[in-house]
Design an enzyme around this catalytic site. Structure first.
Site, PDB file in Angstrom:
ATOM      1  N   CYS A 126      15.810  68.304 -12.153  1.00  0.00           N
ATOM      2  CA  CYS A 126      16.656  69.407 -11.674  1.00  0.00           C
ATOM      3  C   CYS A 126      16.515  69.465 -10.158  1.00  0.00           C
ATOM      4  CB  CYS A 126      16.242  70.728 -12.319  1.00  0.00           C
ATOM      5  SG  CYS A 126      17.241  72.130 -11.772  1.00  0.00           S
TER       6      CYS A 126
ATOM      7  N   GLY B 173      21.190  68.244 -14.817  1.00  0.00           N
ATOM      8  CA  GLY B 173      22.223  69.116 -15.375  1.00  0.00           C
ATOM      9  C   GLY B 173      22.347  69.021 -16.879  1.00  0.00           C
TER      10      GLY B 173
ATOM     11  N   THR C 243      26.377  79.248 -18.573  1.00  0.00           N
ATOM     12  CA  THR C 243      26.075  77.823 -18.436  1.00  0.00           C
ATOM     13  C   THR C 243      26.533  77.019 -19.653  1.00  0.00           C
ATOM     14  OG1 THR C 243      24.272  76.232 -18.080  1.00  0.00           O
ATOM     15  CG2 THR C 243      23.734  78.198 -19.344  1.00  0.00           C
TER      16      THR C 243
ATOM     17  N   ASP D  76      24.607  70.591 -24.236  1.00  0.00           N
ATOM     18  CA  ASP D  76      23.360  69.917 -23.832  1.00  0.00           C
ATOM     19  C   ASP D  76      23.503  68.447 -24.162  1.00  0.00           C
ATOM     20  OD1 ASP D  76      20.814  69.015 -23.299  1.00  0.00           O
ATOM     21  OD2 ASP D  76      19.801  70.734 -24.223  1.00  0.00           O
TER      22      ASP D  76
ATOM     23  N   ARG E 184      21.512  65.971 -23.252  1.00  0.00           N
ATOM     24  CA  ARG E 184      20.270  65.214 -23.072  1.00  0.00           C
ATOM     25  C   ARG E 184      19.870  64.484 -24.354  1.00  0.00           C
ATOM     26  NH1 ARG E 184      16.707  70.031 -20.652  1.00  0.00           N
ATOM     27  NH2 ARG E 184      17.885  71.076 -22.328  1.00  0.00           N
TER      28      ARG E 184
ATOM     29  N   THR F  11       7.260  73.927 -24.695  1.00  0.00           N
ATOM     30  CA  THR F  11       8.714  74.094 -24.767  1.00  0.00           C
ATOM     31  C   THR F  11       9.050  75.425 -25.429  1.00  0.00           C
ATOM     32  OG1 THR F  11      10.780  73.097 -25.550  1.00  0.00           O
ATOM     33  CG2 THR F  11       8.874  72.919 -27.005  1.00  0.00           C
TER      34      THR F  11
ATOM     35  N   LYS G 120      13.692  70.723 -29.677  1.00  0.00           N
ATOM     36  CA  LYS G 120      13.018  69.675 -28.914  1.00  0.00           C
ATOM     37  C   LYS G 120      11.805  69.135 -29.680  1.00  0.00           C
ATOM     38  CE  LYS G 120      12.893  70.053 -24.427  1.00  0.00           C
ATOM     39  NZ  LYS G 120      12.506  70.380 -23.027  1.00  0.00           N
TER      40      LYS G 120
END
Length: 879
Positions: free
Chosen positions: A716, A759, A780, A792, A794, A818, A823
């Protein structure tokens, strides 16, 4: 305390190293009083009969005025000051054992100049050298004894420093009583050198302090050393836990993953670890937590000397000669013997009654005795003078003798002990110099009235210690002694406070000041302390804010919740890659940080993108398999250059494997077991951390706190580098690094897997577009969808593969930092290659403190709310 209970547990080896170490303080006392009894003979004040021992070239005596005699006596204290100020840094850098060995050189050489002195100059120089050894010894030996003594009897064995001093004083008084004639005074001075040689030889069979070894990072060697001292059957786990070495297991940090040579032998030697974490004298003086402690120790040391004890030890014979005539030397012998008896008898009192009570009792007795001695000398009452002297010395032995040498190691943390001991003993030697230099002149002018001064000083120090110095008996660490409950601006801290930033400048970050506890934010307004305005900037990625000198000594473990993804639930699971990527660690390097801790930065390549992903590793026991694997045609220099070495690099090192270095030097190595352990990787010879076993080969149960911490962090740029207040990414990265670097909170260290997924996987340019959409009123989540990206984007397959390469796979498990339950599943991989045993929540600092600290902005509040409402993040561990 029942002496029988611990006497039975003492080993012969402990008694041996204690005795050899105590020879240092013995020589301190020896040289302190060696000129007392033979003073009149040395100064030519008595007529000698013959020169039977002296060389014809040496004078039988050396005529000196009172001022010159004072210089000879005080030069010893000047040497002591030099030794005391040098010994702390020396012991911190090279160890207690090596520092003691160096001090014996001065003990051996100084008496040569003294015994063979033809004039005042040579005698003075010899006294200076002996003083350097003595000054160093009384700094190092109390530290050494404190670290090898059983935890419950540190006060008792700490008194051996003073007992040694008293034995040395008695030895010189005995020698002086029989040898104070002709040139035999030179024999008295020479015997000190013989004792120094004996100590130097004895130290070759002694061991380093196991606590010091543990502080250097070699837990395995520390454990073996402590077991040698305590005995094979002794339970040493609790003692090592008090050092902050709990959970370190039965093998050294790197023994788990050392490269094996062809016959499978492995290095178990100590690591090349420096002492960067030890504070210097100036750092202790400036340190807010240690200033008060250093001042307290200095004042106690001044009390020890300004009580007037050395007026008896150094000048007692000449002082009382006119009053007691031929009995003054005999009285000094009685004084020295009584000092030993009372010191030994009172040694358990420090552990039973407390350090402070012993000090106050000592000052009260000595102050009263000073008044009686003054009256006895002024009124010429020999019996009163003799009784006062005996009472005076007895009072000193109760507390002021042994206790000051114990306090330095109990009033400060381990990082400041060496420097504080040097400061304290430096002050002690300055006070000794003042007494040695000026007492003869003051006594000549004031006679008995000089002891009124000592009585007044005793009263002053009694008041000061009553008010200022805390009790240390029964306290585990300096925080407990001073009543510091890990406070910040007068507030009690949570178990894992986060640092705040003191300025927006990249080099002006304050990574050590903790944040206040969320439970009592009203204390700031109700109390007398005013906190600075809360910062709205996030910490930069480099350097991480690992715990500094203000970290608590015994923080509580992180709040977490056990997880087990093998249990089937109705919760939808994230889509995972059917096959994990291939990753390869290209290079690894040691990165020292501004807080004194170290991390190991690993750069990875892979077969799915061209980005350089990173692993930020805390703790040298976590190693990369792909990095350590042999590569065709590479030299040892190539391996060290890319970081595929064990231990530490240093100038002149020629091999990447410590085992090969030992073989080259002819050091015996461990032989390989007949059967290769199943957990040794056949391709590269690595021992997997996840399958490390105990010394007897059996797997040992581990607690959750022993599991390594892992944080999967996506890059980030805005939050980590340009101080964005739109997210808390920088704050979370900072907190993860802080937790992993703390040896108590995470004994196994940890790793931050730093993925180049700006991002949430859409890239920096697209993220900035999303920011503009957020300013138009979208959150967001919605902004990413409007840009035709997943909310998301990722992937964590790379993270799983990198964790496997670092040996963090297998059933042993990890603790994952987390707030995102998905995750947990994603990091474990398609076949649970990595097992997450606990999820540790990352609560924003601003939420924990009610907005008093952390990132404070409207944007970050919306960002966090969206993560909870739409991304289903859970910030509380019990959710």
């Amino acid at each position: 305390m029942d002496p029988r209970s611990w006497f039975r547990s003492l080993t012969g080896y402990f008694v041996y190293i204690l005795s050899i170490a105590t020879l240092g303080p013995l020589l301190f006392g020896f040289h302190l009083s060696e000129l007392n009894a033979p003073e009149d003979v040395i100064r030519c004040k008595k007529n000698s009969i013959k020169s039977a021992v002296a060389d014809p070239g040496l004078p039988q005596c050396i005529a000196m005025s009172p001022t010159e005699w004072g210089v000879v006596g005080s030069m010893y204290t000047l040497g002591g000051l030099i030794g005391a100020l040098s010994a702390g840094p020396l012991a911190g850098r090279y160890g207690r054992l090596r520092a003691m060995q160096i001090s014996t050189l001065f003990f051996a050489i100084g008496p040569v100049f003294e015994a063979l002195s033809p004039n005042i100059g040579v005698l003075t120089f010899g006294r200076l050298l002996s003083g350097v050894g003595a000054g160093a010894s009384v700094v190092i030996v109390p530290l050494y004894i404190s670290e090898i003594a059983p935890p419950g009897e540190k006060g008792f064995f700490g008194a051996f420093t003073q007992i040694g001093c008293n034995v040395g004083i008695l030895t010189t008084q005995l020698l002086g009583y029989f040898l104070s004639h002709d040139s035999y005074w030179r024999v008295i001075l020479a015997i000190g050198g013989v004792i120094g040689v004996v100590q130097g030889a004895g130290l070759f069979l002694s061991v380093e302090s196991p606590k010091y070894i543990a502080e250097q990072g070699n837990i395995s060697l520390a454990k073996k050393t402590l077991r040698r001292i305590r005995g094979e059957d002794a339970d040493i786990d609790d003692e090592m836990s008090d050092w902050g070495a709990s959970g370190s297991g039965n093998v050294s940090d790197e023994e788990q993953t050392l490269l094996h040579n062809e016959d499978g032998s492995a290095d178990t030697g100590p690591k090349h670890s420096g002492s960067e974490q030890n504070l210097s004298i100036m750092q202790v003086v400036r340190h807010t937590d240690y200033q008060k402690a250093a001042f307290a120790v200095v004042m106690v040391m001044l009390a020890q000397q300004f009580s007037g004890i050395n007026s008896i030890v150094m000048y007692g014979v000449s002082l009382l000669a006119g009053l007691l005539e031929s009995n003054s030397a005999l009285l000094n012998l009685a004084v020295s013997a009584l000092n030993i008896i009372v010191t030994v008898a009172c040694a358990p009192l420090a552990d039973k009654l407390g350090r402070k009570i012993c000090l106050l009792s000592s000052l009260a007795i000595m102050g009263t005795s000073s008044l009686l001695l003054a009256i006895g000398i002024i009124k010429s009452i020999p019996v009163l003078s003799a009784v006062a002297v005996l009472l005076f010395v007895s009072g000193f032995a109760v507390g002021l003798g042994p206790v000051p040498f114990i306090l330095a190691s109990e009033l400060v943390g381990p990082d400041a002990v060496d420097a504080t001991q040097s400061i304290a003993l430096g002050a002690n030697w300055i006070a000794t110099f003042i007494v040695a230099q000026f007492f003869p002149m003051a006594s000549a002018k004031l006679h008995g009235k000089v002891y009124f001064i000592f009585a007044a000083l005793s009263a002053f120090f009694f008041t000061f210690i009553s008010w200022y110095v805390p009790e240390t008996k029964g306290k585990k660490n300096a925080d407990e002694v001073w009543g510091r409950e890990r406070r910040w601006w007068g507030l009690r801290l949570p178990p894992h406070y986060s640092p705040h930033l003191s300025s927006a400048g990249r080099h002006g970050f304050d990574f050590e000041t903790p944040a206040p506890d969320e439970e009592k934010p009203e204390d700031v307004t109700n109390g007398g302390h005013h906190s600075p305005p809360p910062s709205i900037i996030s910490p930069a990625f480099t350097p991480p804010a690992t715990p500094g000198v203000t970290s608590p000594s015994h923080p509580r473990p992180p709040r977490s919740i056990p997880v087990d993804t093998s249990i089937r639930t109705d919760t939808p699971r994230p889509d995972l890659l059917p096959q994990l990527p291939e990753v390869h660690c290209e290079v690894r390097a040691r990165i020292p940080t501004t807080t004194g801790h170290e991390m190991w930065l690993h750069v990875y390549s892979n077969n799915v993108d061209t980005k350089e992903h990173l692993a930020i590793v805390f703790g040298s026991q976590t190693r990369s398999r792909s990095l350590d694997a042999e590569r065709p045609g590479e030299t040892e220099l190539d391996r060290m250059t890319r970081g595929a070495y064990v231990g530490r690099l240093y100038p002149g090192r020629t091999n990447s494997r410590v085992e090969q270095l030992k073989m080259a030097e002819g050091v015996p190595t461990k032989r390989k077991l007949e059967a290769e352990p199943a957990h040794v990787h056949q391709g590269n010879g690595l021992l997997s951390p996840s399958s490390a076993s105990s010394e007897n080969g059996d797997a040992q149960p581990i607690t959750s706190s022993e599991l390594p911490l892992v944080r999967i962090h996506s890059e980030c740029y805005t939050g980590e580098t340009v101080w964005s207040a739109r997210c808390d990414c920088g704050e979370q990265l900072d907190e993860a690094a802080r937790l992993m670097a703390d040896p108590v909170l995470s004994p196994s260290g940890g790793a931050v897997i730093y993925l180049r997924q700006e991002g949430r996987g859409i890239g920096l340019g697209e993220k900035l577009k999303a920011y503009n959409l957020q300013d138009l009123g979208n959150d967001t989540y919605e902004a990413n969808i409007m840009l035709r990206h997943p909310a998301d984007a990722r992937s964590y397959g790379l993270a799983t593969a990198m964790l496997m390469d670092l040996g963090l796979d297998g059933d042993r498990g990890i603790r994952l930092l987390t707030n995102n339950p998905d995750k947990v599943h994603a990091v474990e991989g398609p076949n649970r290659e990595v097992v997450v045993r606990e999820r540790v929540a990352m609560v924003p600092l601003a939420w924990k403190t009610g907005g008093m600290q952390g990132i404070k902005s409207e944007e970050v509040e919306k960002y966090m709310s969206t993560k909870i409402e739409k991304f289903k993040h859970m910030l509380a561990p019990n959710n």
